[in-house]
Design an enzyme around this catalytic site. Structure first.
Site, PDB file in Angstrom:
ATOM      1  N   PRO A  52       0.842  -1.249  -0.095  1.00 30.96           N
ATOM      2  CA  PRO A  52      -0.015   0.047  -0.064  1.00 30.96           C
ATOM      3  C   PRO A  52       0.756   1.367   0.065  1.00 30.96           C
ATOM      4  O   PRO A  52       1.822   1.357   0.566  1.00 30.96           O
ATOM      5  CB  PRO A  52      -0.945  -0.035   1.318  1.00 30.96           C
ATOM      6  CG  PRO A  52      -0.519  -1.542   1.862  1.00 30.96           C
ATOM      7  CD  PRO A  52       0.700  -1.853   1.293  1.00 30.96           C
ATOM      8  N   GLU A  53       0.509   2.300  -0.656  1.00 30.94           N
ATOM      9  CA  GLU A  53       1.161   3.573  -0.757  1.00 30.94           C
ATOM     10  C   GLU A  53       0.103   4.694  -0.216  1.00 30.94           C
ATOM     11  O   GLU A  53      -0.870   4.086   0.405  1.00 30.94           O
ATOM     12  CB  GLU A  53       1.569   3.958  -2.186  1.00 30.94           C
ATOM     13  CG  GLU A  53       2.705   2.891  -2.821  1.00 30.94           C
ATOM     14  CD  GLU A  53       3.178   3.518  -3.977  1.00 30.94           C
ATOM     15  OE1 GLU A  53       3.231   4.615  -4.187  1.00 30.94           O
ATOM     16  OE2 GLU A  53       3.793   2.638  -4.796  1.00 30.94           O
ATOM     17  N   HIS A 102      -5.580 -14.804   9.836  1.00 28.15           N
ATOM     18  CA  HIS A 102      -4.877 -13.626   9.626  1.00 28.15           C
ATOM     19  C   HIS A 102      -5.414 -12.403  10.212  1.00 28.15           C
ATOM     20  O   HIS A 102      -4.721 -11.518  10.199  1.00 28.15           O
ATOM     21  CB  HIS A 102      -4.272 -13.477   8.215  1.00 28.15           C
ATOM     22  CG  HIS A 102      -3.708 -14.553   7.586  1.00 28.15           C
ATOM     23  ND1 HIS A 102      -2.629 -15.305   7.788  1.00 28.15           N
ATOM     24  CD2 HIS A 102      -4.019 -15.400   6.563  1.00 28.15           C
ATOM     25  CE1 HIS A 102      -2.102 -16.332   7.323  1.00 28.15           C
ATOM     26  NE2 HIS A 102      -3.166 -16.409   6.448  1.00 28.15           N
TER      27      HIS A 102
END
Ligand SMILES: [Zn+2]
Length: 293
Positions: A2-3, A104
């Site tokens: 992710p940016e 998760h």
């Protein structure tokens, strides 16, 4: 990975669930994220209200009523999911989706808003940390970061100063988090394309000898701001494992102009260039050699 636009999208997705809400319960399923969660992690959150949910570069910062700040980073594969408890139908869906992801789901926040916020991270490069608000300026994760690219203070003069005398390529300079915070490989490629600047150009060529910005610096700042704004509007990219935090998985897609488009036609109308891929500092760069000089 992710940016900035994806993190901002996550922040906007989490805001209605978390801002103004209290942590009623914090479940830690697995505390060994990138760093182990501190022993008093749940205790420092439970009963506290999130007074605001902000962002600095790729960190989410939840300000708490206690004077602490919860720092959260998505790492490589982290995502948040928001589930609503109210209503039988939503509860059913909650169980269904949880069953798929539970292995998760490492941290689960139960909020007084009725939302359950889960942090899911298969690769566990994500992280969470609690820092006192008055110690935030000295926080090593944050204090080396350059300006926010969408902030008002980030302009051509600031970028030119940061690039003055740099012997690296423009691509490498923009990936340097001290020059500008939060940009990664994808949006650097896209910003350089929009600015029509070659990723191979020397970073110092956006400034004159005194460090004053030239037209290239102006175009580059415009390109960075435009590509980030567009991506945030599009809801971030759906690359890899990244998910939008509303329980609606993989619902958005963002179209890139050069990133991952090797061999495709340049998307600028009237141009005959073909997107090329080169490797710089071990990472792929995509650009149009006709438009970008
Ligand atoms: Zn082109």
């Amino acid at each position: 990975m992710p940016e900035l636009p994806e993190v901002e999208t996550v922040r906007r997705g989490l805001e209605p669930a978390m801002e103004g809400a209290r942590f009623t319960k914090v479940d830690i399923r697995r505390g060994d994220l990138r760093w182990p969660l501190p022993k008093d992690f749940a205790q420092r959150l439970q009963g506290k209200t999130v007074t605001s949910l902000g962002r600095r570069a790729k960190y989410l910062l939840a300000d708490l009523s206690s004077g602490d700040v919860l720092l959260m980073h998505l790492g490589m594969s982290g995502s948040f999911h928001v589930f609503r408890q109210a209503g039988g139908k939503a509860l059913g869906r909650y169980h269904h989706e949880r069953a798929q992801h539970a292995a998760h789901d490492h941290v689960v926040f139960h909020m007084s808003s009725g939302a359950i916020v889960t942090f899911n991270d298969p690769r566990r490069f994500g992280s969470m940390k609690i820092v006192a608000r008055d110690k935030l300026e000295a926080e090593p994760l944050l204090n080396g970061l350059g300006p926010e690219p969408l902030g008002n203070s980030f302009d051509a003069a600031m970028l030119a100063r940061a690039c003055l005398g740099k012997k690296t390529s423009l691509k490498a300079a923009l990936l340097d988090q001290r020059v500008v915070a939060g940009l990664g490989n994808i949006y650097v490629c896209e910003a350089l394309y929009r600015a029509r600047l070659s990723p191979k150009r020397l970073a110092s060529t956006i400034a004159d000898r005194t460090g004053a910005p030239n037209a290239r610096a102006e175009h580059l700042v415009d390109g960075i701001k435009a590509v980030l704004t567009d991506a945030i509007e599009a809801g971030g990219s759906s690359l890899r494992d990244h998910k939008r935090p509303d329980g609606d998985l993989g619902a958005f897609q963002h179209h890139f102009r050069v990133y991952d488009r090797e061999g495709k036609k340049c998307p600028t109308p009237g141009r005959r260039g073909t997107i090329e891929r080169i490797v710089q500092n071990g990472r792929s760069t995509f650009y149009c050699p006709v438009c970008q000089k």
